[in-house]
Design an enzyme around this catalytic site. Structure first.
Site, PDB file in Angstrom:
ATOM      1  N   ASP A  78       0.840  -1.195   0.000  1.00 19.59           N
ATOM      2  CA  ASP A  78       0.000   0.000   0.000  1.00 19.59           C
ATOM      3  C   ASP A  78       0.881   1.254   0.000  1.00 19.59           C
ATOM      4  OD1 ASP A  78      -2.382   1.426   0.077  1.00 19.59           O
ATOM      5  OD2 ASP A  78      -2.450   1.476   2.263  1.00 19.59           O
ATOM      6  N   ASP A 100       2.751   5.106  -5.206  1.00 17.48           N
ATOM      7  CA  ASP A 100       2.125   6.419  -5.061  1.00 17.48           C
ATOM      8  C   ASP A 100       3.119   7.502  -5.450  1.00 17.48           C
ATOM      9  OD1 ASP A 100       0.831   8.710  -4.429  1.00 17.48           O
ATOM     10  OD2 ASP A 100       0.399   8.198  -2.350  1.00 17.48           O
ATOM     11  N   GLY A 203      -9.289   5.706   0.878  1.00 13.49           N
ATOM     12  CA  GLY A 203     -10.034   6.488   1.866  1.00 13.49           C
ATOM     13  C   GLY A 203     -11.485   6.056   2.000  1.00 13.49           C
ATOM     14  N   ASN A 224     -10.213   0.706  -0.375  1.00 10.32           N
ATOM     15  CA  ASN A 224      -9.234   0.622   0.709  1.00 10.32           C
ATOM     16  C   ASN A 224      -9.876   1.008   2.041  1.00 10.32           C
ATOM     17  OD1 ASN A 224      -7.517   0.164  -1.419  1.00 10.32           O
ATOM     18  ND2 ASN A 224      -5.954   1.588  -0.704  1.00 10.32           N
TER      19      ASN A 224
END
Ligand SMILES: [Zn+2]
Length: 291
Positions: A78, A100, A203, A224
């Site tokens: 993640d 990310d 989120g 998530n």
């Protein structure tokens, strides 16, 4: 069985449901995720942040995948940051990595993600990346609008990077919302129609059942979940501790003290709280009885 997250989500997109992706970090949360998925015959994605131990979580996931072989599970890094962490996750046996680079410029984002896609695909690992930026809940009102994903950019991003699933910013936020979550369903619907690969919603916690169910129906395949599961686990743990503590001086009154739970029993009670809320989300995303 540990399977590719890309394949799992392609199937979800075809059949029109969403897969829950709990943030896991230890034996209890990993087993609870397997138990929830086994009970509901649902797929599950274990989202692991590097800070919680890439090698430890990979070993635990393999252990429970062998114990519950009927459960289809993907293990995903993640918010992968440093290149080294992403390579470590691939080396440890993760079936997917999320990169990310959403705070970089479009060009830098593409360049870095593309490089990792090449390495990951060479060993059969799928890749999730983020375009637009999902911010933090405590600055929701200030940052929500500027981070939203743009369709034309998303289309070229998917083509240029070769990623397997795209994390989009459509009005959600990480952690606890300061303000009321307001999702851009029209934007999501357009993205879902125009982009062939599965879409991911970061989120999920605090976004509300109605919003999340609608997001899945509109075209999200992975949701998530961190804060809601963590809070549920913490509350169950707190209740177990309170229930097992003597409430008054039982010696003086001659009453029996409540049965004390040992440390292990208390931690198991916390994991059960985590599992219960995870099961709720799996049902909300219509992922039960899919495998
Ligand atoms: Zn996230």
């Amino acid at each position: 069985m540990i399977i590719s997250m890309g394949e799992m989500l392609n199937r979800a997109k075809k059949e029109g449901y969403g897969v829950a992706a709990p943030n896991v970090f230890n034996r209890e949360t990993i087993e609870a995720s397997f138990l929830a998925a086994r009970k509901l015959k649902a797929p599950v994605i274990l989202d692991v942040a590097s800070v919680h131990g890439i090698y430890e979580c990979a070993d635990l996931a393999r252990f429970y995948a062998a114990r519950y072989p009927e459960v289809p599970a993907a293990v995903n890094l993640d918010h992968g940051g440093p290149y080294e962490d992403i390579m470590k996750a691939i080396h440890a046996g993760f079936s997917s990595v999320m990169i990310d680079r959403s705070t970089l410029t479009y060009e830098e984002n593409v360049r870095e993600v593309k490089e990792i896609v090449k390495a990951a695909h060479a060993v059969g690992v799928s890749v999730e990346a983020e375009l637009g930026h999902v911010g933090q809940g405590d600055e929701y009102e200030q940052t929500r609008d500027q981070g939203l994903t743009k369709l034309s950019e998303a289309q070229s991003y998917v083509k240029e990077t070769g990623i397997d699933c795209l994390a989009v910013a459509v009005g959600t936020s990480h952690g606890v919302y300061k303000g009321t979550p307001h999702l851009e369903f029209e934007l999501l619907s357009t993205l879902s129609k125009e982009i062939a690969i599965p879409l991911v919603l970061h989120g999920g916690s605090g976004t509300g059942d109605e919003n999340l169910a609608k997001a899945v129906k509109t075209g999200i395949q992975k949701v998530n979940l961190n804060t809601d599961l963590s809070e549920a686990g913490k509350n169950a743990l707190r209740k177990a501790l309170a229930d097992s503590a003597p409430k008054k001086d039982t010696k003086a009154t001659g009453e029996f003290a409540p049965k004390k739970m040992n440390m292990q029993q208390t931690i198991v009670a916390g994991a059960e709280g985590f599992q219960k809320v995870l099961e709720h989300y799996m049902q909300l995303f219509d992922s039960q009885n899919r495998w």
